[in-house]
Design an enzyme around this catalytic site. Sequence first.
Site, PDB file in Angstrom:
ATOM      1  N   GLY A  45       0.845  -1.190   0.000  1.00  0.00           N
ATOM      2  CA  GLY A  45       0.000   0.000   0.000  1.00  0.00           C
ATOM      3  C   GLY A  45       0.878   1.237   0.000  1.00  0.00           C
ATOM      4  O   GLY A  45       1.990   1.212   0.536  1.00  0.00           O
ATOM      5  N   GLN A  50       3.504   9.919   0.628  1.00  0.00           N
ATOM      6  CA  GLN A  50       4.753   9.195   0.894  1.00  0.00           C
ATOM      7  C   GLN A  50       5.786   9.403  -0.213  1.00  0.00           C
ATOM      8  O   GLN A  50       6.966   9.103  -0.030  1.00  0.00           O
ATOM      9  CB  GLN A  50       4.490   7.694   1.063  1.00  0.00           C
ATOM     10  CG  GLN A  50       3.682   7.346   2.305  1.00  0.00           C
ATOM     11  CD  GLN A  50       3.431   5.859   2.392  1.00  0.00           C
ATOM     12  OE1 GLN A  50       2.439   5.364   1.869  1.00  0.00           O
ATOM     13  NE2 GLN A  50       4.329   5.130   3.036  1.00  0.00           N
ATOM     14  N   CYS A  95       5.289  -0.017   7.374  1.00  0.00           N
ATOM     15  CA  CYS A  95       5.051   1.128   6.496  1.00  0.00           C
ATOM     16  C   CYS A  95       6.336   1.408   5.721  1.00  0.00           C
ATOM     17  O   CYS A  95       7.416   1.400   6.312  1.00  0.00           O
ATOM     18  CB  CYS A  95       4.672   2.348   7.338  1.00  0.00           C
ATOM     19  SG  CYS A  95       4.378   3.851   6.379  1.00  0.00           S
ATOM     20  N   LEU A  96       6.209   1.658   4.424  1.00  0.00           N
ATOM     21  CA  LEU A  96       7.389   1.975   3.610  1.00  0.00           C
ATOM     22  C   LEU A  96       8.102   3.225   4.121  1.00  0.00           C
ATOM     23  O   LEU A  96       9.311   3.365   3.908  1.00  0.00           O
ATOM     24  CB  LEU A  96       6.977   2.187   2.143  1.00  0.00           C
ATOM     25  CG  LEU A  96       6.702   0.917   1.330  1.00  0.00           C
ATOM     26  CD1 LEU A  96       6.056   1.282   0.002  1.00  0.00           C
ATOM     27  CD2 LEU A  96       7.978   0.122   1.096  1.00  0.00           C
ATOM     28  N   HIS A 137      -4.873   2.299   7.186  1.00  0.00           N
ATOM     29  CA  HIS A 137      -3.477   2.745   7.292  1.00  0.00           C
ATOM     30  C   HIS A 137      -3.206   3.870   6.293  1.00  0.00           C
ATOM     31  O   HIS A 137      -2.616   4.901   6.640  1.00  0.00           O
ATOM     32  CB  HIS A 137      -2.560   1.539   7.041  1.00  0.00           C
ATOM     33  CG  HIS A 137      -1.103   1.863   7.025  1.00  0.00           C
ATOM     34  ND1 HIS A 137      -0.236   1.461   8.030  1.00  0.00           N
ATOM     35  CD2 HIS A 137      -0.343   2.541   6.129  1.00  0.00           C
ATOM     36  CE1 HIS A 137       0.978   1.895   7.751  1.00  0.00           C
ATOM     37  NE2 HIS A 137       0.950   2.550   6.597  1.00  0.00           N
ATOM     38  N   GLU A 138      -3.652   3.674   5.047  1.00  0.00           N
ATOM     39  CA  GLU A 138      -3.367   4.663   3.989  1.00  0.00           C
ATOM     40  C   GLU A 138      -4.197   5.932   4.160  1.00  0.00           C
ATOM     41  O   GLU A 138      -3.696   7.038   3.906  1.00  0.00           O
ATOM     42  CB  GLU A 138      -3.597   4.048   2.603  1.00  0.00           C
ATOM     43  CG  GLU A 138      -2.752   2.813   2.281  1.00  0.00           C
ATOM     44  CD  GLU A 138      -1.260   2.997   2.488  1.00  0.00           C
ATOM     45  OE1 GLU A 138      -0.778   4.144   2.429  1.00  0.00           O
ATOM     46  OE2 GLU A 138      -0.569   1.987   2.738  1.00  0.00           O
ATOM     47  N   HIS A 141      -2.519   8.229   6.464  1.00  0.00           N
ATOM     48  CA  HIS A 141      -1.459   9.024   5.830  1.00  0.00           C
ATOM     49  C   HIS A 141      -2.014  10.337   5.270  1.00  0.00           C
ATOM     50  O   HIS A 141      -1.358  11.370   5.316  1.00  0.00           O
ATOM     51  CB  HIS A 141      -0.810   8.249   4.674  1.00  0.00           C
ATOM     52  CG  HIS A 141       0.289   7.322   5.078  1.00  0.00           C
ATOM     53  ND1 HIS A 141       1.436   7.757   5.698  1.00  0.00           N
ATOM     54  CD2 HIS A 141       0.434   5.978   4.921  1.00  0.00           C
ATOM     55  CE1 HIS A 141       2.235   6.713   5.917  1.00  0.00           C
ATOM     56  NE2 HIS A 141       1.650   5.614   5.450  1.00  0.00           N
TER      57      HIS A 141
HETATM   58  C1  QAP Z   1       0.564  -0.494   4.707  1.00  0.00           C
HETATM   59  O1  QAP Z   1       2.730  -1.212   4.179  1.00  0.00           O
HETATM   60  C2  QAP Z   1      -0.045  -1.692   5.335  1.00  0.00           C
HETATM   61  O2  QAP Z   1       9.348  -1.886   6.943  1.00  0.00           O
HETATM   62  C3  QAP Z   1       1.530  -0.808   3.593  1.00  0.00           C
HETATM   63  O3  QAP Z   1      11.395  -2.451   5.304  1.00  0.00           O
HETATM   64  C4  QAP Z   1       0.384  -2.120   6.572  1.00  0.00           C
HETATM   65  O4  QAP Z   1       3.564  -1.731   2.175  1.00  0.00           O
HETATM   66  C5  QAP Z   1      -1.033  -2.389   4.702  1.00  0.00           C
HETATM   67  C6  QAP Z   1       7.502  -2.306   3.825  1.00  0.00           C
HETATM   68  C7  QAP Z   1      -0.194  -3.216   7.173  1.00  0.00           C
HETATM   69  C8  QAP Z   1      -1.601  -3.501   5.301  1.00  0.00           C
HETATM   70  C9  QAP Z   1      -1.174  -3.917   6.524  1.00  0.00           C
HETATM   71  C10 QAP Z   1       7.774  -2.064   5.156  1.00  0.00           C
HETATM   72  C11 QAP Z   1       8.559  -2.592   2.977  1.00  0.00           C
HETATM   73  C12 QAP Z   1       6.144  -2.208   3.275  1.00  0.00           C
HETATM   74  C13 QAP Z   1       9.076  -2.130   5.629  1.00  0.00           C
HETATM   75  C14 QAP Z   1       3.759  -1.601   3.360  1.00  0.00           C
HETATM   76  C15 QAP Z   1      10.138  -2.415   4.771  1.00  0.00           C
HETATM   77  C16 QAP Z   1       9.864  -2.651   3.446  1.00  0.00           C
HETATM   78  C17 QAP Z   1       5.068  -1.830   3.990  1.00  0.00           C
HETATM   79 CO    CO Z   2       2.348   3.668   5.493  1.00  0.00          CO
END
Ligand code: QAP
Ligand code: CO
Length: 173
Positions: A45, A50, A95-96, A137-138, A141
């Site tokens: 996501g 971001q 989270c990215l 979550h999004e 943001h």
């Molecule tokens: C949000 O999260 C989310 O720490 C998106 O080193 C969270 O894409 C959606 C990511 C929970 C559903 C459930 C995180 C990649 C990606 C990191 C992400 C990392 C590399 C997170």
């Molecule tokens: Co995030």
Amino acid sequence: MKLTIIEYPDKKLRLKSEEVKVFDAKFHDLLDSMNDIMINTNGIGLAAIQVNHPVRAILLNIPNEDNEQPPENLLELINPVITKSSGEILYDEGCLSVPTFYEETTRAEFLTLSYQDRDGNTKVIETEGLVSIAIQHEIDHLEGILFIDKLSYSRRKKFEKEYKRMLKERKKS
Ligand code: QAP
Ligand code: CO
């Protein structure tokens, strides 16, 4: 369009994103570039803020059972509004913009969501489970809220300590 992901503690992540009103080729280019960077960085996501664009656009591509993210599973949610939510679900969120840190948070399990597609057509969907978690979550943001803001005082302190250590280690290489 060349994009880079903004990471905590960058204050830009605290901006409130503005409604999308123009659904033109430039906006489509932003969405396409967001999808490229989301897939290439192993994201499921991503909100436009971001990548330094404070507009109300989010992308989701929740991996299937084979852990693939085919393009046809991409959800583009523009100006999303949750009109109904129920239930509770726990998930180890990441989270990215907060790399390498994951912590359990509580979200609503079921949502009714109103949004626009990339051409501005209004749609309504009902979601459950991981899709619901990702949408909440999004949308956070878009209001400048990060999942780490939802942690208890002690878990937030643990996060700040671990995150500082991570940034320091990363600088070395
Ligand atoms: C949000 O999260 C989310 O720490 C998106 O080193 C969270 O894409 C959606 C990511 C929970 C559903 C459930 C995180 C990649 C990606 C990191 C992400 C990392 C590399 C997170
Ligand atoms: Co995030």
